[in-house]
Design an enzyme around this catalytic site. Structure first.
Site, PDB file in Angstrom:
ATOM      1  N   LYS A  23       6.100   3.576   0.973  1.00 39.31           N
ATOM      2  CA  LYS A  23       7.379   2.863   0.977  1.00 39.31           C
ATOM      3  C   LYS A  23       7.853   2.486  -0.438  1.00 39.31           C
ATOM      4  O   LYS A  23       9.051   2.386  -0.678  1.00 39.31           O
ATOM      5  CB  LYS A  23       7.293   1.615   1.865  1.00 39.31           C
ATOM      6  CG  LYS A  23       7.200   1.979   3.350  1.00 39.31           C
ATOM      7  CD  LYS A  23       7.239   0.756   4.240  1.00 39.31           C
ATOM      8  CE  LYS A  23       7.178   1.179   5.702  1.00 39.31           C
ATOM      9  NZ  LYS A  23       7.402   0.075   6.628  1.00 39.31           N
TER      10      LYS A  23
ATOM     11  N   TYR B  40       2.536  -3.780  16.489  1.00 34.99           N
ATOM     12  CA  TYR B  40       2.816  -3.092  17.749  1.00 34.99           C
ATOM     13  C   TYR B  40       1.541  -2.499  18.355  1.00 34.99           C
ATOM     14  O   TYR B  40       0.689  -1.955  17.635  1.00 34.99           O
ATOM     15  CB  TYR B  40       3.846  -1.960  17.506  1.00 34.99           C
ATOM     16  CG  TYR B  40       3.735  -0.868  18.530  1.00 34.99           C
ATOM     17  CD1 TYR B  40       4.116  -1.109  19.843  1.00 34.99           C
ATOM     18  CD2 TYR B  40       3.206   0.385  18.214  1.00 34.99           C
ATOM     19  CE1 TYR B  40       3.979  -0.134  20.811  1.00 34.99           C
ATOM     20  CE2 TYR B  40       3.059   1.362  19.174  1.00 34.99           C
ATOM     21  CZ  TYR B  40       3.450   1.098  20.475  1.00 34.99           C
ATOM     22  OH  TYR B  40       3.294   2.051  21.423  1.00 34.99           O
TER      23      TYR B  40
ATOM     24  N   GLY C 271       4.246 -11.193   2.794  1.00 38.12           N
ATOM     25  CA  GLY C 271       4.150  -9.842   2.246  1.00 38.12           C
ATOM     26  C   GLY C 271       5.424  -9.060   2.522  1.00 38.12           C
ATOM     27  O   GLY C 271       6.491  -9.646   2.760  1.00 38.12           O
ATOM     28  N   GLY C 272       5.298  -7.740   2.532  1.00 36.41           N
ATOM     29  CA  GLY C 272       6.457  -6.857   2.677  1.00 36.41           C
ATOM     30  C   GLY C 272       7.195  -7.063   3.990  1.00 36.41           C
ATOM     31  O   GLY C 272       8.432  -7.014   4.016  1.00 36.41           O
ATOM     32  N   ALA C 273       6.473  -7.310   5.064  1.00 35.92           N
ATOM     33  CA  ALA C 273       7.127  -7.442   6.371  1.00 35.92           C
ATOM     34  C   ALA C 273       8.049  -8.660   6.389  1.00 35.92           C
ATOM     35  O   ALA C 273       9.180  -8.592   6.871  1.00 35.92           O
ATOM     36  CB  ALA C 273       6.072  -7.549   7.472  1.00 35.92           C
TER      37      ALA C 273
ATOM     38  N   THR D 283       6.529   5.904   5.946  1.00 32.70           N
ATOM     39  CA  THR D 283       5.556   4.906   6.352  1.00 32.70           C
ATOM     40  C   THR D 283       4.440   4.817   5.309  1.00 32.70           C
ATOM     41  O   THR D 283       4.496   5.485   4.273  1.00 32.70           O
ATOM     42  CB  THR D 283       5.068   5.195   7.803  1.00 32.70           C
ATOM     43  OG1 THR D 283       4.288   4.092   8.244  1.00 32.70           O
ATOM     44  CG2 THR D 283       4.264   6.466   7.920  1.00 32.70           C
TER      45      THR D 283
ATOM     46  N   ASN E  73      12.233   2.427   4.137  1.00 31.94           N
ATOM     47  CA  ASN E  73      11.640   3.114   5.297  1.00 31.94           C
ATOM     48  C   ASN E  73      12.517   4.217   5.873  1.00 31.94           C
ATOM     49  O   ASN E  73      12.123   4.850   6.849  1.00 31.94           O
ATOM     50  CB  ASN E  73      11.178   2.124   6.376  1.00 31.94           C
ATOM     51  CG  ASN E  73      12.303   1.692   7.290  1.00 31.94           C
ATOM     52  OD1 ASN E  73      13.478   1.760   6.934  1.00 31.94           O
ATOM     53  ND2 ASN E  73      11.939   1.244   8.478  1.00 31.94           N
TER      54      ASN E  73
ATOM     55  N   GLY F 288       5.796  -6.029  18.574  1.00 33.77           N
ATOM     56  CA  GLY F 288       6.819  -5.344  17.793  1.00 33.77           C
ATOM     57  C   GLY F 288       7.297  -4.008  18.342  1.00 33.77           C
ATOM     58  O   GLY F 288       7.923  -3.243  17.608  1.00 33.77           O
TER      59      GLY F 288
ATOM     60  N   SER G  60       1.624   8.336  14.106  1.00 38.99           N
ATOM     61  CA  SER G  60       3.039   7.952  14.142  1.00 38.99           C
ATOM     62  C   SER G  60       3.719   8.285  15.469  1.00 38.99           C
ATOM     63  O   SER G  60       3.563   9.373  16.009  1.00 38.99           O
ATOM     64  CB  SER G  60       3.798   8.651  13.013  1.00 38.99           C
ATOM     65  OG  SER G  60       5.175   8.362  13.134  1.00 38.99           O
TER      66      SER G  60
ATOM     67  N   ASP H  24      13.730  -2.284   8.919  1.00 36.41           N
ATOM     68  CA  ASP H  24      12.757  -3.092   9.672  1.00 36.41           C
ATOM     69  C   ASP H  24      13.324  -4.461  10.061  1.00 36.41           C
ATOM     70  O   ASP H  24      13.184  -4.902  11.197  1.00 36.41           O
ATOM     71  CB  ASP H  24      11.475  -3.290   8.857  1.00 36.41           C
ATOM     72  CG  ASP H  24      10.632  -2.017   8.815  1.00 36.41           C
ATOM     73  OD1 ASP H  24      10.751  -1.193   9.736  1.00 36.41           O
ATOM     74  OD2 ASP H  24       9.856  -1.863   7.855  1.00 36.41           O
TER      75      ASP H  24
END
Ligand code: ATR
Length: 276
Positions: A66, A220, A129-131, A62, A87, A242, A15, A102
């Site tokens: 979540k 990222y 999905g989640g993103a 993270t 988050n 990202g 992280s 996000d």
């Protein structure tokens, strides 16, 4: 007294949050301590109980926690409800306030850092999905001309398109498509699928990119992902990953906790991995 914050996950060694929040504290002159917290899978609630009992003020969350954070929260902001995931948490007495920054971080990076307005433009988002779910409302709030969600499993894209229509009373047209059926060209193409984590190429026709398109991979630190490479080969010159989204969602959390929004440019510069 120094206020305590942490990022919780499993694994957590990777992280960047302590580095980011440490830099934000420095530029804003805030006295905070921000650490990494490794919780055992199945041990999220117990770890949070202990952190709060020791005076912890807030937390970033993270993978894989979540959804645990969603269940643990007492007060879910609309962003968290819409994303179905949390988050960022803020602890106030018995209250556990929950957010998902996000999507707003993504939009802030697009519009502010990359000078890529969404208003009136055609936006294509890959993945369902989640993103993608977290990005939908902040994107729609910018009033694109149209938003198309493309996914291998079309039913998931259709479900998200229906959810988005329901939440914004149908002002912006939101459509779902299979990769083979994506029609027309787009001004902004966002890869919110997890394809870049496994270095896979989504089956996207290269004809979707407009000549002055921005191709943005929400992942990222992976350099030129197969998605970005596809865009580049199709003639796209505006490529981004990202890193800005990562910094901006952190800045949103920091502002929520501390009441002051840090400048993100130093952090973005420090964390940028070249797109090669
Ligand atoms: P996240 O929370 O990161 O969004 P997720 O909820 O597991 O992760 O969703 C991953 C998304 O990436 C899904 O939409 C998945 O497509 P399917 O629903 O069809 O499985 C998409 N995805 C993963 N690998 C992909 C690939 N190689 N090409 C295209 N889409 C991919």
């Amino acid at each position: 007294m120094t206020d305590r914050y942490a990022v919780i996950g499993n694994p957590i060694a990777q992280s960047k949050s302590p580095l980011i929040h440490g830099a934000f504290a420095k530029v804003t002159g805030q006295d905070i301590d921000y650490t990494k917290l490794l919780a055992p899978v199945g041990g999220f609630a117990a770890t949070l109980d202990a952190f709060r009992a020791a005076g912890g003020r807030g937390m970033n969350v993270t993978a894989p926690f979540k959804l645990d954070a969603f269940a643990y929260a007492t007060d879910l902001a609309p962003s968290a409800q819409m994303a179905g995931a949390v988050n960022a948490l803020k602890f106030e007495g018995d209250k556990v306030h929950a957010q998902n920054f996000d999507g707003v971080g993504l939009v802030r990076d697009l519009v502010h850092n990359l000078a890529c307005p969404i208003k009136g433009r055609r936006v294509l988002i890959l993945g369902a999905g989640g993103a993608t779910r977290g990005a939908l409302l902040p994107l729609l709030a910018e009033h694109p001309a149209e938003l198309v969600i493309v996914n291998r499993t079309v039913s998931k894209a259709q479900a998200l398109a229906a959810l988005a229509q329901q939440h914004q009373s149908g002002k912006v047209p939101v459509h779902a498509a299979a990769y083979a059926d994506v029609a027309g060209v787009f001004d902004v193409v966002l890869n919110a699928s997890s394809s870049s984590l496994t270095a896979e190429l989504p089956p996207l026709p290269p004809s979707v990119f407009s000549p002055d398109c921005l191709a943005y991979d929400l992942t990222y630190g992976k350099g030129l992902t197969p998605f970005l490479k596809l865009a580049q080969q199709a003639g796209v010159t505006r490529l981004a990953d990202g890193v800005g989204m990562l910094a901006e969602q952190a800045a949103e959390a920091f502002a929520w906790w501390r009441g002051v929004r840090p400048d993100t440019s130093g952090v973005i510069q420090q964390l940028t991995v070249p797109l090669v």
